[in-house]
Write a protein that holds these residues in place. Structure first.
Motif, PDB file in Angstrom:
ATOM      1  N   ARG A  36       0.854  -1.189   0.000  1.00  0.00           N
ATOM      2  CA  ARG A  36       0.000   0.000   0.000  1.00  0.00           C
ATOM      3  C   ARG A  36       0.893   1.244   0.000  1.00  0.00           C
ATOM      4  N   ASN A  37       0.454   2.289  -0.702  1.00  0.00           N
ATOM      5  CA  ASN A  37       1.215   3.529  -0.690  1.00  0.00           C
ATOM      6  C   ASN A  37       0.808   4.397   0.509  1.00  0.00           C
ATOM      7  N   ASP A  38       1.386   5.595   0.580  1.00  0.00           N
ATOM      8  CA  ASP A  38       1.139   6.465   1.739  1.00  0.00           C
ATOM      9  C   ASP A  38      -0.315   6.902   1.858  1.00  0.00           C
ATOM     10  N   GLN A  39      -1.059   6.832   0.762  1.00  0.00           N
ATOM     11  CA  GLN A  39      -2.479   7.181   0.793  1.00  0.00           C
ATOM     12  C   GLN A  39      -3.360   5.988   1.151  1.00  0.00           C
ATOM     13  N   GLY A  40      -2.737   4.837   1.341  1.00  0.00           N
ATOM     14  CA  GLY A  40      -3.481   3.639   1.683  1.00  0.00           C
ATOM     15  C   GLY A  40      -4.008   2.873   0.487  1.00  0.00           C
ATOM     16  N   GLU A  41      -3.625   3.302  -0.717  1.00  0.00           N
ATOM     17  CA  GLU A  41      -4.092   2.614  -1.919  1.00  0.00           C
ATOM     18  C   GLU A  41      -3.269   1.355  -2.155  1.00  0.00           C
ATOM     19  N   VAL A  42      -3.935   0.271  -2.554  1.00  0.00           N
ATOM     20  CA  VAL A  42      -3.230  -0.980  -2.840  1.00  0.00           C
ATOM     21  C   VAL A  42      -2.500  -0.854  -4.168  1.00  0.00           C
ATOM     22  N   VAL A  43      -1.173  -0.956  -4.115  1.00  0.00           N
ATOM     23  CA  VAL A  43      -0.357  -0.902  -5.337  1.00  0.00           C
ATOM     24  C   VAL A  43       0.224  -2.269  -5.660  1.00  0.00           C
ATOM     25  N   GLY A  44       0.112  -3.203  -4.718  1.00  0.00           N
ATOM     26  CA  GLY A  44       0.603  -4.556  -4.945  1.00  0.00           C
ATOM     27  C   GLY A  44       2.093  -4.674  -4.707  1.00  0.00           C
ATOM     28  N   VAL A  45       2.532  -5.902  -4.475  1.00  0.00           N
ATOM     29  CA  VAL A  45       3.949  -6.186  -4.300  1.00  0.00           C
ATOM     30  C   VAL A  45       4.285  -7.373  -5.187  1.00  0.00           C
ATOM     31  N   ALA A  46       5.374  -7.229  -5.987  1.00  0.00           N
ATOM     32  CA  ALA A  46       5.681  -8.214  -7.030  1.00  0.00           C
ATOM     33  C   ALA A  46       6.055  -9.577  -6.470  1.00  0.00           C
ATOM     34  N   ASN A  47       6.807  -9.610  -5.399  1.00  0.00           N
ATOM     35  CA  ASN A  47       7.320 -10.881  -4.866  1.00  0.00           C
ATOM     36  C   ASN A  47       6.543 -11.335  -3.637  1.00  0.00           C
ATOM     37  N   ALA A  48       5.237 -11.190  -3.669  1.00  0.00           N
ATOM     38  CA  ALA A  48       4.408 -11.511  -2.513  1.00  0.00           C
ATOM     39  C   ALA A  48       4.563 -12.958  -2.062  1.00  0.00           C
TER      40      ALA A  48
END
Length: 442
Positions: A36-48
């Motif tokens: 999540r970015n600083d605004q709380g939006e889900v941006v995803g993580v590539a190596n989850a």
């Protein structure tokens, strides 16, 4: 939703975020979200998927705790939630301790670290043993004062008060093993500052924030500090407003004495002595301000402090001794009593402010009692003698020059009053003329 005491967002994983997990574990727990970015939006993580496998082991190996790492998905974007529980024991990361405070993670050092480690061990600062000091080093006068006050309050069994000093100290739970606790040193040692820096009271008279007219320091055991502080404030700093009812003269002080005493007791008993800073009392023409580097219990507010609440003293062992001596109550009613005394006397109620550095209590003076307008007898012989006695009680090594400067008189005048007081048996000088000290006898 936003970042808070228990919520933190990161767009990607870096090992330095183990500090955040450590901070959550040392506080109230929390959730670190990766993706999540600083605004709380889900941006995803590539190596989850890889992080889901690696992070539990890494956190266990480096922090020594187990956490839940959960894979989440939103709009085809994967992210991780790392749920951390609060730990009862202190957690460190590479030898450093971190704690969550608000939406930040802070490194603990010095007094803050000591306080944190003691709290995690279920102990308080004033209960820590002090080496190189024994019961025989304590002040017999301070112990005798406690015995008299405790006998009057009837909060200590008569047979306990008749026991020898070591037994009394043990019955007050002020000793651990073969060592005295810090509380015993503060309460009964003639010079607690040898062991606890800043264990005294500073008083200053100010024309304004920039102009200091004079000041005093009150040293000694805590019981003496309370009594001497009240005496010095009344005799040197708080001038009485004088009125008459018929032929009867009535003196009214800007701050009702019961309220002032309760406020001074609160500052001295509940001070954070680990801060190594003295209690500071500032007297202005229109107000009296008391500051002490104390800390409210977690999640407490000034509103709760001023309303009915359970007693939760910052220094339990010190507070217990003052309670046994009848100086304070054990029901957390100190601030309620201050407000009640001010209202009963028709005086303005004080303002209470809590900052990260400590607690302020500000007593405003009524409009007709500002110090600049007060009529007093401060220049009479009786009042001058009382002022000298108060100064010598607080500062036994004061010189004639220092007394003259504090009183606004000549050294010859001070010499005269010292002779009068000595002849009257109120004071005496002990030791050589230049290096001795004064003792107040009555």
């Amino acid at each position: 939703m936003k970042e808070s005491q228990r919520i933190e967002w990161k767009e990607s994983w870096r090992d330095e975020f183990l500090k955040t997990i450590c901070g959550f574990a040392n506080a109230d727990g929390g959730v670190l979200t990766v993706g999540r970015n600083d605004q709380g939006e889900v941006v995803g993580v590539a190596n989850a998927a890889k992080l889901l496998e690696d992070l539990p082991n890494k956190i266990r190996d480096l922090l020594g705790i187990m956490v839940d790492v959960n894979l989440r998905k939103k709009s085809s974007r994967e992210y991780l939630e790392i749920a951390v529980e609060a730990c009862p024991n202190p957690i460190s990361y590479r030898g450093e301790y971190y704690v969550r405070s608000g939406s930040t993670t802070q490194s603990l050092k010095g007094a803050a670290l000591d306080k944190f480690l003691l709290r995690k061990q279920g102990r308080h600062w004033d209960a820590v043993p002090v080496p190189h000091v024994a019961v025989k080093d304590l002040d017999r006068k301070a112990l005798a004062f406690f015995r008299r006050q405790a006998a009057r309050s009837k909060r200590v069994a008569p047979e306990v008060l008749q026991e020898r000093d070591p037994a009394l100290i043990e019955k007050l739970h002020l000793i651990e093993g073969k060592y005295l606790k810090r509380a015993a040193v503060l309460l009964f040692h003639p010079d607690p500052e040898r062991f606890v820096s800043g264990a005294f009271v500073k008083i200053g008279l100010f024309e304004n924030d920039a102009d200091l007219r004079h000041q005093d320091e009150i040293h000694g055991d805590l019981f003496s500090q309370v009594n001497q502080t009240i005496e010095v404030l009344r005799l040197k700093y708080l001038k009485a407003w004088i009125t008459y009812e018929g032929l009867q003269r009535i003196e009214t002080y800007p701050v009702p004495e019961p309220a002032l005493r309760e406020a001074v007791l609160n500052a001295i008993v509940h001070k954070d002595y680990a801060a190594a800073i003295p209690v500071q009392i500032s007297v202005y023409p229109d107000k009296l301000m008391i500051w002490n580097p104390g800390q409210l219990p977690p999640d407490w507010t000034v509103k709760k402090l001023l309303s009915k609440h359970a007693s939760q003293p910052f220094n339990p062992d010190v507070a217990r001794a003052f309670f046994r001596a009848g100086q304070i109550e054990a029901w957390g009613r100190g601030f309620e009593r201050i407000l009640a005394e001010c209202r009963a006397a028709g005086a303005p109620v004080p303002e209470v402010r809590y900052e990260t550095s400590g607690l302020w209590m500000v007593f405003p003076f009524a409009g007709d009692q500002v110090l600049a307008k007060v009529t007093t007898q401060e220049n009479t012989q009786e009042n001058t003698q009382a002022q000298i006695v108060a100064i010598l009680a607080a500062r036994p090594t004061a010189t004639r020059r220092e007394l003259a400067r504090a009183l606004g008189r000549t050294e010859d005048s001070v010499r005269h009053y010292l002779r009068v007081l000595t002849a009257a048996g109120r004071i005496r000088h002990v030791g050589p003329t230049k290096a001795g000290r004064w003792e107040v006898l009555q």
